[in-house]
Write a protein that holds these residues in place. Structure first.
Motif, PDB file in Angstrom:
ATOM      1  N   ARG A 190       0.864  20.659  -5.757  1.00 31.79           N
ATOM      2  CA  ARG A 190       1.454  19.371  -6.099  1.00 31.79           C
ATOM      3  C   ARG A 190       0.941  18.312  -5.115  1.00 31.79           C
ATOM      4  N   ARG A 191       0.394  17.228  -5.645  1.00 25.36           N
ATOM      5  CA  ARG A 191      -0.079  16.126  -4.803  1.00 25.36           C
ATOM      6  C   ARG A 191       1.045  15.121  -4.611  1.00 25.36           C
ATOM      7  N   VAL A 192       1.206  14.632  -3.371  1.00 25.15           N
ATOM      8  CA  VAL A 192       2.239  13.649  -3.080  1.00 25.15           C
ATOM      9  C   VAL A 192       1.643  12.498  -2.288  1.00 25.15           C
ATOM     10  N   ASP A 193       2.193  11.313  -2.512  1.00 22.67           N
ATOM     11  CA  ASP A 193       1.855  10.140  -1.710  1.00 22.67           C
ATOM     12  C   ASP A 193       2.964   9.930  -0.697  1.00 22.67           C
ATOM     13  N   VAL A 194       2.586   9.721   0.554  1.00 20.36           N
ATOM     14  CA  VAL A 194       3.586   9.574   1.612  1.00 20.36           C
ATOM     15  C   VAL A 194       3.311   8.314   2.417  1.00 20.36           C
ATOM     16  N   ALA A 200      -1.548  20.597   3.001  1.00 15.25           N
ATOM     17  CA  ALA A 200      -2.929  20.158   3.204  1.00 15.25           C
ATOM     18  C   ALA A 200      -2.998  18.641   3.195  1.00 15.25           C
ATOM     19  N   SER A 201      -3.830  18.101   4.079  1.00 12.54           N
ATOM     20  CA  SER A 201      -4.076  16.664   4.152  1.00 12.54           C
ATOM     21  C   SER A 201      -5.501  16.474   4.644  1.00 12.54           C
ATOM     22  N   ASP A 202      -6.322  15.821   3.823  1.00 20.11           N
ATOM     23  CA  ASP A 202      -7.752  15.687   4.128  1.00 20.11           C
ATOM     24  C   ASP A 202      -8.345  17.081   4.335  1.00 20.11           C
ATOM     25  N   THR A 203      -8.942  17.329   5.503  1.00 21.58           N
ATOM     26  CA  THR A 203      -9.570  18.626   5.761  1.00 21.58           C
ATOM     27  C   THR A 203      -8.641  19.603   6.460  1.00 21.58           C
ATOM     28  N   PHE A 204      -7.406  19.179   6.759  1.00 19.61           N
ATOM     29  CA  PHE A 204      -6.452  20.026   7.472  1.00 19.61           C
ATOM     30  C   PHE A 204      -5.584  20.801   6.483  1.00 19.61           C
ATOM     31  N   ALA A 205      -5.287  22.067   6.817  1.00 24.75           N
ATOM     32  CA  ALA A 205      -4.366  22.855   6.009  1.00 24.75           C
ATOM     33  C   ALA A 205      -3.625  23.837   6.905  1.00 24.75           C
ATOM     34  N   ARG A 247       0.821  -1.209   0.000  1.00 21.82           N
ATOM     35  CA  ARG A 247       0.000   0.000   0.000  1.00 21.82           C
ATOM     36  C   ARG A 247       0.858   1.262   0.000  1.00 21.82           C
ATOM     37  N   LEU A 248       2.143   1.119   0.298  1.00 22.52           N
ATOM     38  CA  LEU A 248       3.047   2.265   0.342  1.00 22.52           C
ATOM     39  C   LEU A 248       3.836   2.428  -0.950  1.00 22.52           C
ATOM     40  N   ALA A 249       3.564   1.603  -1.947  1.00 22.04           N
ATOM     41  CA  ALA A 249       4.415   1.522  -3.140  1.00 22.04           C
ATOM     42  C   ALA A 249       4.582   2.865  -3.846  1.00 22.04           C
ATOM     43  N   ASP A 250       3.568   3.727  -3.835  1.00 22.93           N
ATOM     44  CA  ASP A 250       3.643   4.995  -4.561  1.00 22.93           C
ATOM     45  C   ASP A 250       4.324   6.100  -3.769  1.00 22.93           C
ATOM     46  N   ALA A 251       4.665   5.843  -2.513  1.00 22.02           N
ATOM     47  CA  ALA A 251       5.212   6.895  -1.651  1.00 22.02           C
ATOM     48  C   ALA A 251       6.675   7.174  -1.958  1.00 22.02           C
ATOM     49  N   LEU A 252       6.989   8.428  -2.254  1.00 27.12           N
ATOM     50  CA  LEU A 252       8.377   8.869  -2.391  1.00 27.12           C
ATOM     51  C   LEU A 252       8.846   9.607  -1.142  1.00 27.12           C
ATOM     52  N   ASP A 253       7.880   9.992  -0.309  1.00 25.52           N
ATOM     53  CA  ASP A 253       8.191  10.749   0.902  1.00 25.52           C
ATOM     54  C   ASP A 253       7.712   9.988   2.132  1.00 25.52           C
ATOM     55  N   ILE A 254       8.355  10.278   3.258  1.00 19.19           N
ATOM     56  CA  ILE A 254       7.927   9.773   4.564  1.00 19.19           C
ATOM     57  C   ILE A 254       7.517  10.966   5.408  1.00 19.19           C
ATOM     58  N   ASP A 255       6.466  10.805   6.191  1.00 17.11           N
ATOM     59  CA  ASP A 255       6.035  11.861   7.109  1.00 17.11           C
ATOM     60  C   ASP A 255       5.927  11.258   8.504  1.00 17.11           C
ATOM     61  N   LEU A 256       6.795  11.697   9.405  1.00 16.35           N
ATOM     62  CA  LEU A 256       6.740  11.259  10.798  1.00 16.35           C
ATOM     63  C   LEU A 256       5.823  12.208  11.556  1.00 16.35           C
ATOM     64  N   ALA A 268      -0.851   7.908   2.788  1.00 16.20           N
ATOM     65  CA  ALA A 268      -1.617   9.149   2.881  1.00 16.20           C
ATOM     66  C   ALA A 268      -1.342  10.013   1.657  1.00 16.20           C
ATOM     67  N   GLU A 269      -2.330  10.797   1.286  1.00 18.54           N
ATOM     68  CA  GLU A 269      -2.187  11.751   0.191  1.00 18.54           C
ATOM     69  C   GLU A 269      -2.122  13.151   0.779  1.00 18.54           C
ATOM     70  N   GLN A 270      -1.131  13.928   0.367  1.00 17.44           N
ATOM     71  CA  GLN A 270      -0.963  15.290   0.846  1.00 17.44           C
ATOM     72  C   GLN A 270      -0.796  16.222  -0.348  1.00 17.44           C
ATOM     73  N   VAL A 271      -1.066  17.490  -0.123  1.00 19.11           N
ATOM     74  CA  VAL A 271      -0.947  18.492  -1.179  1.00 19.11           C
ATOM     75  C   VAL A 271      -0.079  19.635  -0.671  1.00 19.11           C
ATOM     76  N   TYR A 272       0.934  19.997  -1.458  1.00 18.27           N
ATOM     77  CA  TYR A 272       1.808  21.122  -1.148  1.00 18.27           C
ATOM     78  C   TYR A 272       1.633  22.183  -2.235  1.00 18.27           C
ATOM     79  N   THR A 273       1.464  23.427  -1.808  1.00 16.26           N
ATOM     80  CA  THR A 273       1.247  24.532  -2.735  1.00 16.26           C
ATOM     81  C   THR A 273       2.218  25.653  -2.428  1.00 16.26           C
TER      82      THR A 273
END
Length: 209
Positions: free
Chosen positions: A148-152, A180-185, A114-123, A165-170
Motif C-alpha cells: 500500500r502506497r501512502v503520502d505522508v 519502504a521509502s525511496d531506497t530504504f526498507a 504540497r501536503l494536501a494528499d497526506a493522511l499520515d504524519i511521520d516524525l 514523502a511517499e512511503q510503501v507499507y507491505t
C-alpha cells in the motif's frame, strides 16, 4: 492535562537515544511523547499527536531544543489540506555548523499545499508514527505481500522542516510489516495493536517485565 492509560518506551539502536510516549488508543489515538538523541547534535523533541477514529492524523505539535536553539511546529488538518505554524529561537544552523554538519534551513514548509494528499504524519526517528498507516490501512487483516502506497507529511528532526514523502507499507503476515521509502526498507515487528516492537536499524521497544 488528562492522564493516559498506556505507555511505550523505545531505545535507539542506531545512535544513543530513546523515546517515551503515553497514549490513549481507544478512539483513534491521542499521544504525548518525548524523544532524545545525540545525532546530528544532542536534542530533545517533545510532541503531542491526535489521530481520528479512522486513524488519519489530524494534529501534531512538536518542539525540539538543544544548546542555543529551540524550534516548534504545529500541523493541523484544515478542510482538504494542512495548516502549518512554526516558531524558532536561537540558531540551530549555527549549532550544526559548529559540529561540522550542514545547515538545515527553516522549520515548517513554505507551501502547505504540497501536503494536501497526506493522511499520515511521520516524525523522523519515531517508531510510534509507523502505527498510523498500519492501523489506518488495516495491514494486520490484508493478505501478505500486499503493498500500500501512502503520502505522508514527513517532519524532519531536529530541524522540524516538513516535506511531502511517499512511503510503501507491505503486510508480511501476522506481526510483520515492511516499510519502504525511496531506497530504504525495513521489516518491522509490530504487536497486535500495530505498535512497533522492533524496527531494525532504528529502535527496539523495552516492555515492563
Amino acid at each position: 492535562m488528562p492522564t493516559m492509560p498506556k505507555s511505550l518506551f523505545w531505545t535507539r539502536t542506531d545512535i544513543a537515544g530513546a523515546e517515551h510516549v503515553v497514549l490513549d488508543g481507544q478512539q483513534g489515538l491521542a499521544a504525548r511523547g518525548v524523544a532524545l538523541a545525540v545525532d546530528p547534535i544532542p536534542y530533545t523533541c517533545r510532541y503531542q499527536l491526535t489521530v481520528g477514529p479512522d486513524w488519519a492524523a489530524t494534529r501534531l505539535e512538536a518542539a525540539a531544543e538543544g544548546a542555543g536553539w529551540s524550534r516548534s511546529v504545529r500541523l493541523e488538518r484544515a478542510g482538504d489540506g494542512w495548516r502549518v505554524r512554526t516558531g524558532e529561537e536561537g540558531d540551530l544552523d549555527a549549532a550544526l555548523r559548529a559540529a561540522g554538519h550542514a545547515p538545515v534551513g527553516l522549520p515548517g514548509t513554505d507551501d502547505p499545499n504540497r501536503l494536501a494528499d497526506a493522511l499520515d504524519i511521520d516524525l523522523g526517528g519515531s517508531p510510534l508514527f509507523n502505527t498510523l498507516p498500519v492501523r489506518r490501512l488495516g495491514l494486520s487483516r490484508v493478505p501478505a505481500d500486499q503493498a500500500r502506497r501512502v503520502d505522508v507529511a514527513w517532519v524532519l528532526v531536529p530541524s522540524l522542516a516538513v516535506v511531502p514523502a511517499e512511503q510503501v507499507y507491505t503486510s508480511l503476515g501476522p506481526g510483520r510489516v515492511r516499510f519502504a521509502s525511496d531506497t530504504f526498507a525495513a521489516d518491522l515487528d509490530v504487536d497486535p495493536d500495530g505498535f512497533v516492537v522492533r524496527y531494525p536499524g532504528l529502535a527496539e521497544r523495552v516492555d515492563p517485565r
